[in-house]
Design an enzyme around this catalytic site. Structure first.
Site, short mmCIF file in Angstrom:
data_model
loop_
_atom_site.label_atom_id
_atom_site.label_comp_id
_atom_site.label_asym_id
_atom_site.label_seq_id
_atom_site.Cartn_x
_atom_site.Cartn_y
_atom_site.Cartn_z
N ASP A 36 -14.42 7.23 0.32
CA ASP A 36 -13.31 6.64 1.09
C ASP A 36 -13.16 7.44 2.38
O ASP A 36 -13.40 8.65 2.38
CB ASP A 36 -12.01 6.69 0.27
CG ASP A 36 -10.98 5.73 0.79
OD1 ASP A 36 -10.79 4.65 0.18
OD2 ASP A 36 -10.36 6.03 1.85
N LYS A 41 -6.79 11.40 0.52
CA LYS A 41 -6.86 10.56 -0.68
C LYS A 41 -8.00 11.05 -1.57
O LYS A 41 -7.83 11.20 -2.79
CB LYS A 41 -7.12 9.12 -0.24
CG LYS A 41 -7.03 8.07 -1.31
CD LYS A 41 -7.43 6.75 -0.64
CE LYS A 41 -7.16 5.55 -1.42
NZ LYS A 41 -7.58 4.33 -0.71
N ALA A 265 7.32 -19.74 -14.72
CA ALA A 265 8.10 -19.98 -13.50
C ALA A 265 8.78 -18.69 -13.08
O ALA A 265 9.08 -17.83 -13.91
CB ALA A 265 9.14 -21.06 -13.78
N CYS A 273 -3.23 -10.14 -3.25
CA CYS A 273 -4.34 -11.11 -3.22
C CYS A 273 -3.92 -12.57 -3.05
O CYS A 273 -4.33 -13.22 -2.10
CB CYS A 273 -5.17 -10.99 -4.49
SG CYS A 273 -6.10 -9.47 -4.54
N LYS A 276 -2.44 -13.64 0.35
CA LYS A 276 -3.44 -13.42 1.41
C LYS A 276 -4.59 -14.42 1.30
O LYS A 276 -5.04 -14.98 2.30
CB LYS A 276 -3.97 -11.98 1.27
CG LYS A 276 -5.14 -11.65 2.17
CD LYS A 276 -5.59 -10.21 1.98
CE LYS A 276 -6.62 -10.06 0.89
NZ LYS A 276 -8.00 -9.93 1.33
C1 UDX Z 1 -4.69 -11.80 -8.61
C2 UDX Z 1 -5.69 -12.58 -9.48
O1 UDX Z 1 -5.05 -12.91 -10.71
C3 UDX Z 1 -6.95 -11.75 -9.72
O2 UDX Z 1 -7.90 -12.50 -10.45
C4 UDX Z 1 -7.55 -11.35 -8.38
O3 UDX Z 1 -8.70 -10.54 -8.55
C5 UDX Z 1 -6.51 -10.62 -7.53
O4 UDX Z 1 -5.33 -11.43 -7.40
P1 UDX Z 1 -2.98 -9.81 -9.02
O5 UDX Z 1 -2.73 -9.77 -7.56
O6 UDX Z 1 -3.15 -8.52 -9.75
O7 UDX Z 1 -4.30 -10.65 -9.37
O8 UDX Z 1 -1.74 -10.57 -9.65
P2 UDX Z 1 -1.51 -11.74 -10.72
O9 UDX Z 1 -1.41 -11.20 -12.08
O10 UDX Z 1 -2.45 -12.84 -10.49
O11 UDX Z 1 -0.05 -12.20 -10.27
C6 UDX Z 1 0.19 -12.64 -8.94
C7 UDX Z 1 1.62 -13.05 -8.76
O12 UDX Z 1 1.89 -14.26 -9.44
C8 UDX Z 1 2.66 -12.05 -9.27
O13 UDX Z 1 3.70 -11.96 -8.32
C9 UDX Z 1 3.17 -12.66 -10.56
O14 UDX Z 1 4.49 -12.31 -10.87
C10 UDX Z 1 3.07 -14.14 -10.23
N1 UDX Z 1 2.92 -14.99 -11.42
C11 UDX Z 1 1.79 -14.92 -12.17
C12 UDX Z 1 3.93 -15.88 -11.74
O15 UDX Z 1 4.96 -15.98 -11.07
N2 UDX Z 1 3.75 -16.69 -12.83
C13 UDX Z 1 2.64 -16.64 -13.59
O16 UDX Z 1 2.56 -17.42 -14.56
C14 UDX Z 1 1.63 -15.73 -13.27
#
Ligand code: UDX
Length: 442
Positions: A36, A41, A265, A273, A276
């Site tokens: 990195d 870090k 919900a 992710c 973005k």
């Molecule tokens: C996401 C993708 O799931 C993952 O495959 C990718 O590699 C990176 O982006 P992450 O950012 O860790 O992963 O979060 P995730 O668990 O997907 O949740 C994203 C958001 O959706 C959170 O704010 C979560 O609270 C919300 N969410 C998720 C809901 O509101 N309801 C759901 O049923 C699931």
């Protein structure tokens, strides 16, 4: 080249993806160099201090460091690597497009190093990039800087990553699928052998660069669509007395064509992710002349969720100026300290504009939240203190600590108003005015 030769692995970029991969591979006895540019870090990680909270990562890192994991800001250490994972960030620009400067810089340096290397390395692009980036941006940089030819002297494979924060180690060890994008070549064969040895029984899809790049966006935009769909339904349910969104989600989730996951919900999706990637795909679609009507609707539905919470609060409290409001949870989801694009942060910003007094509780994300709001809001490590004298509490993140809230916990609230965005307390008999996202009030 034989499989046995893959022992030395480089990982460029030590965010939660790079750190998880480095730690897991080192714990499986590979020689791993994690690189990195951030010197501090690197030094912290070498001492076992993580820049982020991720369950199991600390432990896996410790095992890796005891074995063969080297952490450094010295890129030249990758010159002996058989394979190199690129896991640098591709953050969002203000127009939604992705910022490629970090990946350009990383691949420029990799190219300069492989120029002097005798290895026929394979470079795996794990960073999320829009279709065409590997072919049109990354390959030309690597060939120019190395003076070598792709598929002859070195390999490049698009290898999108699907791991979730808070499950990063589990997902790294047990991915649901592996995508390898690139030309059919000896490098692709070697990559396939490496991954099938690492993850026997996991489906490996071999495709071209642009399809592999698109798969990542397809995956995340489908997840976001599921969430916005259930959120849209929950808004409708809230206006049908007695309706319960979780029962609806549970039943439709039993239909194998729909599936039960990602139908919770809530206040909308956040994190580093999903928001973005939706923006990047919308921007990309527009650029190539496609109007992404559905993706725009997914994004707009997501944006509306927080405004809906503010409207509900105004309905309950009237003017919210100077009202003391408790926010439970600022992390974008439980078991992380990550607040990037967290809906809770968005809500706090809106409430501050309305001159509310905010006190927050979060088991892990207080330090990160302080970096945004400083002294503009209050912070506490005690749920009881957070609720004391409050006129409304909003549960934003489903930390398991909040499951135990009961009448005793809320007894010192000034006004017992609860907005439960995750339906944590839906089954409790509470002596309070209780509003839950997706539950129609009788
Ligand atoms: C996401 C993708 O799931 C993952 O495959 C990718 O590699 C990176 O982006 P992450 O950012 O860790 O992963 O979060 P995730 O668990 O997907 O949740 C994203 C958001 O959706 C959170 O704010 C979560 O609270 C919300 N969410 C998720 C809901 O509101 N309801 C759901 O049923 C699931």
């Amino acid at each position: 080249m034989t499989l046995g030769e893959i022992m030395n692995i480089g990982v460029i970029g030590l965010g939660f993806v790079g750190l998880s991969i480095s730690s897991v591979l080192a714990s499986k006895n590979y020689n791993v160099v994690g690189i990195d540019i951030d010197k501090q870090k690197c030094s912290d990680i070498r001492n076992g201090v993580l820049p982020l909270f991720e369950p199991d990562l600390e432990n896996t890192l410790r095992i890796g460091l005891k074995k063969k994991l080297t952490i450094s800001n010295n890129f030249s250490l990758i010159k002996n690597c058989d394979i190199i994972f690129v896991t640098v960030g591709t953050p969002q620009k203000s127009n939604g497009a992705i910022e490629l400067s970090m990946i350009k810089k990383a691949t420029t340096t990799i190219g300069q190093i492989i120029r002097k290397s005798k290895k026929n390395s394979i470079i795996f692009i794990k960073s999320t990039v829009v279709p065409g980036t590997t072919q049109n941006v990354i390959l030309p940089i690597l060939e120019k800087e190395s003076g070598k030819k792709v598929n002859r002297d070195f390999g490049v494979i698009s290898n999108p990553e699907f791991l979730q924060e808070s499950n990063a180690i589990r997902d790294t060890k047990y991915p649901h699928a592996i995508v390898l994008g690139g030309k059919q070549s000896k490098y692709m064969k070697k990559a396939k052998m490496f991954f099938s040895k690492m993850h026997p029984n996991v489906p490996i899809v071999i495709t071209n660069f642009q399809t592999a790049e698109m798969i990542k966006y397809a995956n995340n935009s489908f997840l976001a669509t599921k969430i916005s769909f259930i959120n849209q339904l929950s808004n409708i349910c809230q206006n049908i007395p007695g309706t319960n969104i979780d029962d609806i989600a549970k039943i439709i989730g039993l239909d194998p064509r729909i599936g039960k996951l990602f139908l919770n919900a809530g206040p909308g999706y956040g994190g580093s992710c999903l928001p973005k990637d939706i923006n990047a795909l919308i921007n990309f679609a527009n650029k190539i002349g496609v109007n992404p009507i559905l993706l725009n609707a997914v994004k707009n539905t997501n944006r509306e969720q927080v405004s809906n919470i503010v409207s509900l609060m105004k309905k309950i409290l009237g003017d919210i100026t100077s009202k003391r409001i408790t926010i439970l949870g600022t992390a974008f989801k439980p078991n992380t300290d990550d607040i990037r694009d967290s809906k809770s942060i968005e809500l706090i910003k809106k409430l501050l504009k309305n001159k509310a007094k905010i006190i927050i509780h979060d088991p892990k994300a207080i330090e990160n939240t302080k970096k945004i709001f400083g002294e503009k809001i209050l912070y506490t490590k005690s749920i009881a203190d957070a609720l004391n004298k409050s006129q409304c509490v909003i549960i934003m993140t489903h930390w398991k600590q909040y499951d135990t809230l009961n009448n005793n916990s809320i007894k010192h609230m000034n006004k017992k108003n609860i907005i439960d965005c995750r339906r944590v307390l839906v089954k409790k008999e509470l002596d309070a005015k209780y509003y839950a996202i997706g539950i129609g009030k009788n």
